[in-house]
Design an enzyme around this catalytic site. Structure first.
Site: not given
Length: 349
Positions: A60, A117
């Protein structure tokens, strides 16, 4: 909500191109702000340091760092972050990134699982960099990651298109309450861009179903989504996780705002629910609705302020327009909000 849910992918592409130009010629993050962020969180090896989480790095953070470097138009810094990401995290056989790199561990990667993500952020940043700096090798790297996300982390169950948080541990065969999803992993503005590189109707479905899913995750007195949601039957907070609107979920309104959807019903509902006295954001226990942590950092407070400007034309308060590095996560969100206001909502500044 119906207009919000029926956005076709081509219109999403148009919207994102309008509000977030893929080949921007001017930086939307000032050099002073980027230098402050870089000094606080980017080490000489290209590692983005999560200063609020034992100084680890993760996919991330690498993706966010690459994205911010594009927005600051700093190609050398982008390449440095990408080099660390490529050599240290892209060690899986499928082309996705291992989610965590710990400087105190030996080896530095002890958990090879991915975080979807993080993969989306890395691919999106690469796609933007490819267009901004005419680098086809970045586009090819983005295509590989995007295709693997579609192949391994997107599933259709019960008429819903789901984005699994990782390739292992969240599916219906992995846990009794599976599938489990994380609604903050829907980075809506990235989907049409990645669809250009790895064409699939599933990107369009993720955009439509993602908004519908987040809207339906209305738990407890505040009617907020949980960080982790079981969608096995009726959606509910997933087993084994705190039933909270937590640090994952605070970025959901920012992602909705940046996506440029014309119907702001969901954004408005979330804005009203996440603010407590004084304009601070907070995390909440979903069972009681009680505040858990008050989020007074400017990087958090700017999220409802940006939503208020988009919805009610209220300028962002002066103190939130000035960037100062604090901790990695709120500082990252702060720059993403300021960049978007600079590009798409000058009236907010």
């Amino acid at each position: 909500m119906r207009q919000f849910l029926r956005f076709p992918l081509i219109l999403l592409v148009t919207l994102v191109t309008m509000v977030f130009p893929l080949a921007a010629t001017a930086a939307s993050i000032t050099q002073a702000d980027w230098n402050s962020y870089k000094a606080a969180f980017l080490d000489p090896t290209g590692r983005i340091i999560d200063t609020g989480n034992n100084n680890i790095s993760h996919s991330e953070g690498q993706g966010y760092g690459m994205w911010l470097a594009v927005l600051a138009d700093r190609q050398a810094d982008f390449e440095l972050i990408w080099s660390f990401t490529r050599t240290e995290l892209l060690v899986r056989d499928d082309g996705l990134a291992a989610w965590k790199w710990d400087p105190q561990a030996n080896p530095h990667i002890s958990d090879i699982n991915n975080a979807t993500d993080g993969d989306i952020l890395i691919a999106y940043a690469l796609a933007l960099a490819a267009k901004q700096w005419a680098k086809p090798d970045y586009a090819e790297a983005a295509r590989t990651i995007a295709q693997t996300v579609i192949d391994t982390s997107v599933v259709v169950r019960g008429g819903r298109t789901l984005l699994l948080p990782g390739t292992v541990g969240f599916g219906e065969k992995d846990r009794p309450d599976g599938p489990v999803v994380n609604p903050s992993y829907f980075i809506f503005e990235a989907f049409p861009v990645l669809s250009e590189l790895a064409p699939s109707p599933l990107w369009d479905a993720l955009a439509r179903d993602g908004v519908a899913q987040i809207s339906s995750y209305a738990f407890g007195p505040r009617k907020l989504p949980a960080d982790w949601v079981s969608v096995k039957n009726k959606p509910r907070p997933a087993d084994g996780f705190a039933p909270e609107f937590g640090y994952n979920s605070v970025r959901i309104p920012l992602y909705l705002a940046r996506a440029g959807f014309s119907d702001v019903t969901l954004l408005d509902r979330l804005r009203a629910a996440i603010v407590i006295d004084g304009g601070n954001m907070a995390t909440f226990d979903l069972r009681s609705g009680n505040t858990k942590d008050v989020l007074a950092d400017a990087g958090y407070r700017i999220i409802p302020a940006l939503a208020a400007c988009i919805i009610d034309k209220k300028p962002i308060p002066d103190d939130l327009r000035e960037f100062t590095s604090t901790l990695y996560y709120p500082s990252t969100l702060h720059l993403l909000a300021l960049s978007f206001a600079t590009q798409a909502h000058q009236e907010c500044l």
